[in-house]
Write a protein that holds these residues in place. Sequence first.
Motif, PDB file in Angstrom:
ATOM      1  N   ILE A 129       0.848  -1.185   0.000  1.00 25.31           N
ATOM      2  CA  ILE A 129       0.000   0.000   0.000  1.00 25.31           C
ATOM      3  C   ILE A 129       0.888   1.242   0.000  1.00 25.31           C
ATOM      4  N   LEU A 130       0.305   2.362  -0.357  1.00 26.10           N
ATOM      5  CA  LEU A 130       1.000   3.640  -0.304  1.00 26.10           C
ATOM      6  C   LEU A 130       0.587   4.372   0.966  1.00 26.10           C
ATOM      7  N   ILE A 131       1.565   4.878   1.693  1.00 30.79           N
ATOM      8  CA  ILE A 131       1.278   5.620   2.918  1.00 30.79           C
ATOM      9  C   ILE A 131       1.975   6.968   2.855  1.00 30.79           C
ATOM     10  N   TYR A 132       1.285   7.994   3.301  1.00 34.79           N
ATOM     11  CA  TYR A 132       1.819   9.359   3.244  1.00 34.79           C
ATOM     12  C   TYR A 132       2.775   9.587   4.403  1.00 34.79           C
ATOM     13  N   VAL A 133       4.016   9.909   4.063  1.00 37.79           N
ATOM     14  CA  VAL A 133       5.042  10.138   5.076  1.00 37.79           C
ATOM     15  C   VAL A 133       5.445  11.609   5.031  1.00 37.79           C
ATOM     16  N   PRO A 134       4.927  12.433   5.946  1.00 41.70           N
ATOM     17  CA  PRO A 134       5.223  13.870   5.917  1.00 41.70           C
ATOM     18  C   PRO A 134       6.681  14.167   6.258  1.00 41.70           C
ATOM     19  N   ARG A 135       7.185  15.256   5.704  1.00 42.26           N
ATOM     20  CA  ARG A 135       8.565  15.672   5.935  1.00 42.26           C
ATOM     21  C   ARG A 135       8.601  17.152   6.280  1.00 42.26           C
ATOM     22  N   ASN A 136       9.698  17.595   6.901  1.00 45.95           N
ATOM     23  CA  ASN A 136       9.843  19.011   7.198  1.00 45.95           C
ATOM     24  C   ASN A 136      10.462  19.720   6.009  1.00 45.95           C
ATOM     25  N   GLU A 137      10.763  21.003   6.153  1.00 48.79           N
ATOM     26  CA  GLU A 137      11.285  21.800   5.042  1.00 48.79           C
ATOM     27  C   GLU A 137      12.652  21.325   4.560  1.00 48.79           C
ATOM     28  N   ASN A 138      13.345  20.549   5.401  1.00 56.20           N
ATOM     29  CA  ASN A 138      14.646  20.003   5.012  1.00 56.20           C
ATOM     30  C   ASN A 138      14.530  18.614   4.383  1.00 56.20           C
ATOM     31  N   GLY A 139      13.298  18.142   4.242  1.00 54.58           N
ATOM     32  CA  GLY A 139      13.093  16.838   3.645  1.00 54.58           C
ATOM     33  C   GLY A 139      13.236  15.688   4.620  1.00 54.58           C
ATOM     34  N   GLU A 140      13.340  16.009   5.907  1.00 55.92           N
ATOM     35  CA  GLU A 140      13.491  14.965   6.915  1.00 55.92           C
ATOM     36  C   GLU A 140      12.119  14.440   7.333  1.00 55.92           C
ATOM     37  N   VAL A 141      12.041  13.124   7.518  1.00 54.51           N
ATOM     38  CA  VAL A 141      10.774  12.485   7.892  1.00 54.51           C
ATOM     39  C   VAL A 141      10.358  12.918   9.281  1.00 54.51           C
ATOM     40  N   GLN A 142       9.077  13.297   9.419  1.00 57.17           N
ATOM     41  CA  GLN A 142       8.539  13.713  10.704  1.00 57.17           C
ATOM     42  C   GLN A 142       7.785  12.550  11.352  1.00 57.17           C
ATOM     43  N   ASN A 143       7.631  12.623  12.644  1.00 55.28           N
ATOM     44  CA  ASN A 143       6.857  11.596  13.338  1.00 55.28           C
ATOM     45  C   ASN A 143       5.384  11.714  12.935  1.00 55.28           C
ATOM     46  N   PHE A 144       4.754  10.583  12.738  1.00 52.25           N
ATOM     47  CA  PHE A 144       3.343  10.598  12.392  1.00 52.25           C
ATOM     48  C   PHE A 144       2.670   9.352  12.941  1.00 52.25           C
ATOM     49  N   ASP A 145       1.361   9.462  13.108  1.00 46.92           N
ATOM     50  CA  ASP A 145       0.566   8.369  13.648  1.00 46.92           C
ATOM     51  C   ASP A 145       0.098   7.486  12.491  1.00 46.92           C
ATOM     52  N   TYR A 146       0.517   6.237  12.461  1.00 47.60           N
ATOM     53  CA  TYR A 146       0.161   5.328  11.378  1.00 47.60           C
ATOM     54  C   TYR A 146      -1.352   5.188  11.258  1.00 47.60           C
ATOM     55  N   ASP A 147      -2.041   5.142  12.402  1.00 47.34           N
ATOM     56  CA  ASP A 147      -3.499   4.966  12.385  1.00 47.34           C
ATOM     57  C   ASP A 147      -4.219   6.161  11.765  1.00 47.34           C
ATOM     58  N   GLU A 148      -3.568   7.330  11.783  1.00 54.97           N
ATOM     59  CA  GLU A 148      -4.170   8.534  11.221  1.00 54.97           C
ATOM     60  C   GLU A 148      -3.579   8.900   9.862  1.00 54.97           C
ATOM     61  N   ALA A 149      -2.708   8.060   9.343  1.00 48.65           N
ATOM     62  CA  ALA A 149      -1.986   8.373   8.111  1.00 48.65           C
ATOM     63  C   ALA A 149      -2.904   8.315   6.893  1.00 48.65           C
ATOM     64  N   ILE A 150      -2.519   9.048   5.862  1.00 48.92           N
ATOM     65  CA  ILE A 150      -3.225   9.011   4.581  1.00 48.92           C
ATOM     66  C   ILE A 150      -2.733   7.787   3.821  1.00 48.92           C
ATOM     67  N   ILE A 151      -3.650   6.939   3.424  1.00 53.52           N
ATOM     68  CA  ILE A 151      -3.293   5.689   2.760  1.00 53.52           C
ATOM     69  C   ILE A 151      -3.985   5.585   1.402  1.00 53.52           C
TER      70      ILE A 151
END
Length: 269
Positions: free
Chosen positions: A116-138
């Motif tokens: 599946i595809l899951i949305y992994v948000p990043r900050n302005e430097n392109g670094e992955v931010q913490n996110f809740d898998y249960d609330e993620a965009i899929i």
Amino acid sequence: MNDNFESIYDFDELKMFFGKDYWVTDKIKISQPTIGQIVDFGDADFYSVVNKLCANPTSYRLFLWKNGIDWNELTEYQLFCFLIKTITPDQSYLLFGDLNLSWFEVIHDSEKQADILIYVPRNENGEVQNFDYDEAIIIDEFVYTKIVNYIRCMFNIYPKVERAKNKATKEAMIWEEEEKLKLQELKKEKEDRKKSFLLPLISSLVNHPGFKYKTNELEDIGIVQFMDSVKRLSIYENAIALLHGSFSGMIDVSGIDKSAFDWMRDLNK
């Protein structure tokens, strides 16, 4: 199949005609661009993005084959999982707003036993931010199908499917595709400009006595309503020509479907 969605064809075509937003899920919205927005974006560039979103493995068979992938063995969703990473926000904002499609990552869902595809948000430097898998965009295969069906319907783009069972047929298709690509590249070199898809349609309609919008008013019309006008006026002209021909006795109408005389018929039939 995801029980959260009743149907992959749950969108309302009348709402699409009026340019309403379509919520694929509670987190993914598709908006309809106006003619003016597409003109400002550049219609050649815009349709390039749309074609990529609507693509199937046949559309990319030459690219896939050269990279050691048999397009016959690839699903549309698998291709989308690859292509989505190449679509940046400056290319997709007219359709998906501020949703960054290139931030989706493929993971294996052990519960569904599928990628599946899951949305992994990043900050302005392109670094992955913490996110809740249960609330993620899929975007799983079912959600993808809803997305692509809606966009294909919006732009009336339905890429053909061509498959081959044996090696000889595959190689023949690839050779044909290579020759076609050479001709396209040669044509581009001669033209030395991006060819507009909308210009001949807009020019035809604004000069047609049955089209009620002026050029300055056209910018605010949604692409669906505009393309509906293109098809409707064409059907109207054909229907009127048939009626005149039948009344004058110049046309034998015995073998013509009666619906051809009805210019108000369903465009999808």
